[in-house]
Every structure is written in C-alpha cells, then in structure tokens.
Write a protein that holds these residues in place. Structure first.
Motif, PDB file in Angstrom:
ATOM      1  N   ILE A  53       0.827  -1.188   0.000  1.00 36.52           N
ATOM      2  CA  ILE A  53       0.000   0.000   0.000  1.00 36.52           C
ATOM      3  C   ILE A  53       0.872   1.252   0.000  1.00 36.52           C
ATOM      4  N   GLU A  54       0.495   2.231  -0.826  1.00 33.32           N
ATOM      5  CA  GLU A  54       1.099   3.566  -0.809  1.00 33.32           C
ATOM      6  C   GLU A  54       0.033   4.517  -0.287  1.00 33.32           C
ATOM      7  N   TRP A  55       0.247   4.995   0.934  1.00 36.16           N
ATOM      8  CA  TRP A  55      -0.787   5.768   1.611  1.00 36.16           C
ATOM      9  C   TRP A  55      -0.747   7.246   1.210  1.00 36.16           C
ATOM     10  N   ARG A  56      -1.858   7.750   0.686  1.00 37.89           N
ATOM     11  CA  ARG A  56      -1.979   9.193   0.476  1.00 37.89           C
ATOM     12  C   ARG A  56      -1.953   9.872   1.837  1.00 37.89           C
ATOM     13  N   CYS A  57      -1.180  10.943   1.962  1.00 36.40           N
ATOM     14  CA  CYS A  57      -1.000  11.572   3.263  1.00 36.40           C
ATOM     15  C   CYS A  57      -1.074  13.088   3.127  1.00 36.40           C
ATOM     16  N   THR A  58      -2.166  13.660   3.596  1.00 36.87           N
ATOM     17  CA  THR A  58      -2.350  15.104   3.561  1.00 36.87           C
ATOM     18  C   THR A  58      -3.497  15.469   4.494  1.00 36.87           C
ATOM     19  N   ARG A  59      -3.641  16.741   4.784  1.00 37.67           N
ATOM     20  CA  ARG A  59      -4.734  17.214   5.631  1.00 37.67           C
ATOM     21  C   ARG A  59      -5.940  17.561   4.756  1.00 37.67           C
ATOM     22  N   ILE A  60      -7.076  16.957   5.065  1.00 33.42           N
ATOM     23  CA  ILE A  60      -8.303  17.257   4.327  1.00 33.42           C
ATOM     24  C   ILE A  60      -9.045  18.363   5.066  1.00 33.42           C
ATOM     25  N   PRO A  61      -9.302  19.494   4.409  1.00 37.12           N
ATOM     26  CA  PRO A  61     -10.011  20.595   5.078  1.00 37.12           C
ATOM     27  C   PRO A  61     -11.387  20.167   5.581  1.00 37.12           C
ATOM     28  N   ASP A  62     -11.788  20.706   6.715  1.00 34.66           N
ATOM     29  CA  ASP A  62     -13.103  20.388   7.271  1.00 34.66           C
ATOM     30  C   ASP A  62     -14.220  20.678   6.266  1.00 34.66           C
ATOM     31  N   SER A  63     -14.024  21.706   5.445  1.00 26.63           N
ATOM     32  CA  SER A  63     -15.050  22.092   4.469  1.00 26.63           C
ATOM     33  C   SER A  63     -15.295  21.024   3.413  1.00 26.63           C
ATOM     34  N   MET A  64     -14.356  20.079   3.266  1.00 29.14           N
ATOM     35  CA  MET A  64     -14.492  19.025   2.258  1.00 29.14           C
ATOM     36  C   MET A  64     -15.020  17.714   2.827  1.00 29.14           C
ATOM     37  N   LYS A  65     -15.041  17.585   4.133  1.00 29.94           N
ATOM     38  CA  LYS A  65     -15.259  16.270   4.726  1.00 29.94           C
ATOM     39  C   LYS A  65     -16.667  15.725   4.551  1.00 29.94           C
ATOM     40  N   ASN A  66     -17.603  16.549   4.131  1.00 31.44           N
ATOM     41  CA  ASN A  66     -18.947  16.058   3.828  1.00 31.44           C
ATOM     42  C   ASN A  66     -19.202  15.956   2.325  1.00 31.44           C
ATOM     43  N   ASP A  67     -18.173  16.246   1.528  1.00 33.76           N
ATOM     44  CA  ASP A  67     -18.309  16.145   0.079  1.00 33.76           C
ATOM     45  C   ASP A  67     -18.309  14.681  -0.357  1.00 33.76           C
ATOM     46  N   PRO A  68     -18.808  14.387  -1.557  1.00 33.25           N
ATOM     47  CA  PRO A  68     -18.684  13.028  -2.091  1.00 33.25           C
ATOM     48  C   PRO A  68     -17.209  12.657  -2.224  1.00 33.25           C
ATOM     49  N   PRO A  69     -16.875  11.375  -2.130  1.00 35.24           N
ATOM     50  CA  PRO A  69     -15.478  10.960  -2.283  1.00 35.24           C
ATOM     51  C   PRO A  69     -14.923  11.384  -3.639  1.00 35.24           C
ATOM     52  N   SER A  70     -13.670  11.827  -3.644  1.00 32.52           N
ATOM     53  CA  SER A  70     -13.007  12.210  -4.890  1.00 32.52           C
ATOM     54  C   SER A  70     -11.508  12.022  -4.711  1.00 32.52           C
ATOM     55  N   PHE A  71     -10.800  11.936  -5.831  1.00 30.57           N
ATOM     56  CA  PHE A  71      -9.367  11.645  -5.784  1.00 30.57           C
ATOM     57  C   PHE A  71      -8.606  12.649  -4.916  1.00 30.57           C
ATOM     58  N   TRP A  72      -8.785  13.942  -5.211  1.00 33.58           N
ATOM     59  CA  TRP A  72      -7.976  14.971  -4.564  1.00 33.58           C
ATOM     60  C   TRP A  72      -8.777  15.843  -3.597  1.00 33.58           C
ATOM     61  N   GLY A  73     -10.029  15.456  -3.345  1.00 30.72           N
ATOM     62  CA  GLY A  73     -10.862  16.186  -2.409  1.00 30.72           C
ATOM     63  C   GLY A  73     -11.079  15.374  -1.147  1.00 30.72           C
ATOM     64  N   ASN A  74     -12.329  14.938  -0.939  1.00 28.26           N
ATOM     65  CA  ASN A  74     -12.652  14.142   0.236  1.00 28.26           C
ATOM     66  C   ASN A  74     -12.297  12.684  -0.017  1.00 28.26           C
ATOM     67  N   ASN A  75     -11.019  12.410  -0.021  1.00 28.83           N
ATOM     68  CA  ASN A  75     -10.510  11.058  -0.250  1.00 28.83           C
ATOM     69  C   ASN A  75     -10.511  10.324   1.090  1.00 28.83           C
ATOM     70  N   ARG A  76     -11.351   9.316   1.203  1.00 32.83           N
ATOM     71  CA  ARG A  76     -11.522   8.624   2.485  1.00 32.83           C
ATOM     72  C   ARG A  76     -10.321   7.756   2.844  1.00 32.83           C
ATOM     73  N   CYS A  77      -9.462   7.488   1.887  1.00 33.19           N
ATOM     74  CA  CYS A  77      -8.307   6.620   2.137  1.00 33.19           C
ATOM     75  C   CYS A  77      -7.035   7.455   2.273  1.00 33.19           C
ATOM     76  N   THR A  78      -7.128   8.514   3.060  1.00 38.08           N
ATOM     77  CA  THR A  78      -6.038   9.465   3.247  1.00 38.08           C
ATOM     78  C   THR A  78      -5.616   9.491   4.708  1.00 38.08           C
ATOM     79  N   LEU A  79      -4.307   9.464   4.954  1.00 36.32           N
ATOM     80  CA  LEU A  79      -3.777   9.607   6.304  1.00 36.32           C
ATOM     81  C   LEU A  79      -3.509  11.076   6.595  1.00 36.32           C
ATOM     82  N   ASP A  80      -3.764  11.483   7.817  1.00 41.04           N
ATOM     83  CA  ASP A  80      -3.420  12.825   8.256  1.00 41.04           C
ATOM     84  C   ASP A  80      -1.975  12.826   8.729  1.00 41.04           C
ATOM     85  N   PRO A  81      -1.154  13.779   8.283  1.00 41.02           N
ATOM     86  CA  PRO A  81       0.242  13.826   8.732  1.00 41.02           C
ATOM     87  C   PRO A  81       0.385  13.954  10.246  1.00 41.02           C
TER      88      PRO A  81
END
Length: 288
Positions: A30-58
């Motif tokens: 596994i190569e884990w995507r790692c970035t901070r997802i803004p709170d404003s995006m967290k209710n958006d539909p899943p997307s590659f570079w937006g609300n990506n549910r398979c993302t680790l927070d640094p």
C-alpha cells in the motif's frame, strides 16, 4: 511481480476497506496518500484529490499509526510508501512525513519538487530544488526511508532526464525516482528505455496509469490552430504502451513494485484493483 496501490486512486474506500479489497485483488503493498483534508471538504462526495476517504493525516497519532501498521500486516500486506504533497524546501513537513513512514514501516516517501509555469527561470528553480533535495537526503538517511522524486508534469522534473538532473550526486540508497509514464503523456515524453537507462540505480518505483490527448477545439481555419487537452484513460486504453514499457523495465533489470494510480473513473475501486493485477501479471508473463 509486486503490485501496489496508491490510495489516491481509491477515494471511496476507508483504510480498512482498502486493505480488504487489496488483499482480495492480490495487491501486495500500500502507498498511503497523506495530507490534511479541510473540514469544508469532509462532507463532500469521495473524490481523488478532495474528500478522499483513504487518506492519512500527517498529524495522526502514534497509536493510530501503530494500529494501521498492525492491520496492514494482519491482511498479509505491507506499507510501501507514504505519499504527501510536500512543498520544495519544507524540511519540517518532510521530517514529519518521514516519521509517519517510519512508524508504518514504509520504504519510501515522495519529496517536493518545484513547479514550473514559466513565471520563474528554470535555473533558479533547479538550484532551489537541488538545495532542498540535499537537505532532505540527510533526513531520509537518518530515518532509513528513501525519498523519491516523481516524474510529473508542471514541475521541473517532467521526464526521467530532468528528474535525474535534480538528484544527480545523491546516494541512490537514500534518494531515487518514482517513474510515472502516465504523467509523461501530459508532458516530458522521451524514449522509455533511454530514460530508464539514464536513471540507472536511481530507478526506485513505477506508477501505472494512462492518459490520452483529446481535441478541445474543432477549427478548420489554418490561422486558428487546433487545441488539445490531456485526459486520464484506463491503463489499457491510453497512449502509454504498457507492454512495451514493461519490456523496457525488464531489460534494465527493474525488480521493484508497480503501483496502480488509475484516475480514469472507468471502474469502481475494487474492480480497478482486480483488473490491474490481472493485467500486470498477464503482460509480465508474456515477457518470460
């Protein structure tokens, strides 16, 4: 063959769901995507570079990272990489990502590379990039995690040869190149085998995706040149001739992993993973 998945390509799956789907598909790492997802995006539909549910927070806690490492191992998988969106020169964040990678037992992180849009001279950007890479190399050596420069459009490393110029002189045990032929379709194309030969020991990892060019205008006026846009395509349908690329990789002795990063949207995440493993195994076996 080692098949991995960069979780940017599985935005609809949680980490636990991804581990299950990866194991079922025959993925090894596994190569884990790692970035901070803004709170404003967290209710958006899943997307590659937006609300990506398979993302680790640094800033994930040591406990969370330990639990993820344990869950990954329990599925018979390993964490191959932690893939952030680092800015060139940000050594503090680089070290933060290295600590995350170390906690997960990952082998690689992706380093920052200066972007290029013509607003600043390439020479200045190259000097900045090289200075950052040299300092990042000290950190990667300390953590025992290799830092990778990805061949990526809209940066000063869009091709193998330009990525090499950025890292030349570094120890290939500490710094390497993530070779991405799909990105080369957007910008940076050169003969695959030549680029791979140039990279030599710096060739560390390969991403698998594809793209193609589509007409963006339909003008027949010879004084009004046609315009085109590049769009993602399924692995077997874009411009990258993956059978040929695999042949070239085999010719240079590549033994690393192949990481799927399909942005075409042609399949759901589970279907995409299963098809990718079938494709890679079938095409690689043809070369035996």
């Amino acid at each position: 063959m080692i098949c991995s998945v960069f979780t940017v390509a599985t935005p609809d799956l949680s980490p636990q769901e991804l581990l299950t789907a990866a194991k079922e598909a025959g993925i090894s790492a596994i190569e884990w995507r790692c970035t901070r997802i803004p709170d404003s995006m967290k209710n958006d539909p899943p997307s590659f570079w937006g609300n990506n549910r398979c993302t680790l927070d640094p800033d994930a806690s040591p406990q969370l990272l330990a639990e993820l490492r344990e869950a990954t191992a329990a599925h018979g998988l390993r964490s191959l990489a932690v893939v952030p969106y680092l800015k060139c020169g940000d050594l503090e964040e680089t070290e933060r990502i290295l600590s995350v990678a170390s906690a997960l037992g990952a082998s690689y992180i992706r380093l920052g590379v200066p972007g290029y849009n013509g607003s600043r001279p390439y020479g200045e950007l190259l000097q900045e990039g090289q200075a950052y890479i040299r300092e990042a190399e000290k950190l990667t050596r300390r953590y025992g995690v290799k830092g990778l420069v990805e061949t990526h459009h809209a940066t000063i490393a869009p091709s193998a040869s330009l990525a090499l110029r950025l890292i030349e002189g570094c120890n290939p045990e500490d710094i390497g190149v993530l070779y991405d032929p799909g990105n080369l379709i957007h910008e940076g194309f050169e003969q695959y085998r030549m680029g791979l030969e140039l990279l030599g020991p710096y060739l560390a990892h390969v991403h698998v995706k594809n793209a193609g060019w589509i007409p963006a205008s339909d003008s027949t006026n010879p004084l009004d040149p046609a315009s085109w846009r590049c769009a993602w395509q399924p692995v077997a349908n874009g411009i990258v001739p993956w059978k040929r690329v695999l042949e070239d990789l085999k010719a240079v002795g590549y033994e690393g992993a192949f990481g799927i990063e399909d942005f075409s949207g042609a399949y759901n995440s589970s279907e995409m993973l299963q098809l990718f493993v079938r494709q890679m195994n079938a095409w690689w076996e043809e070369l035996q």
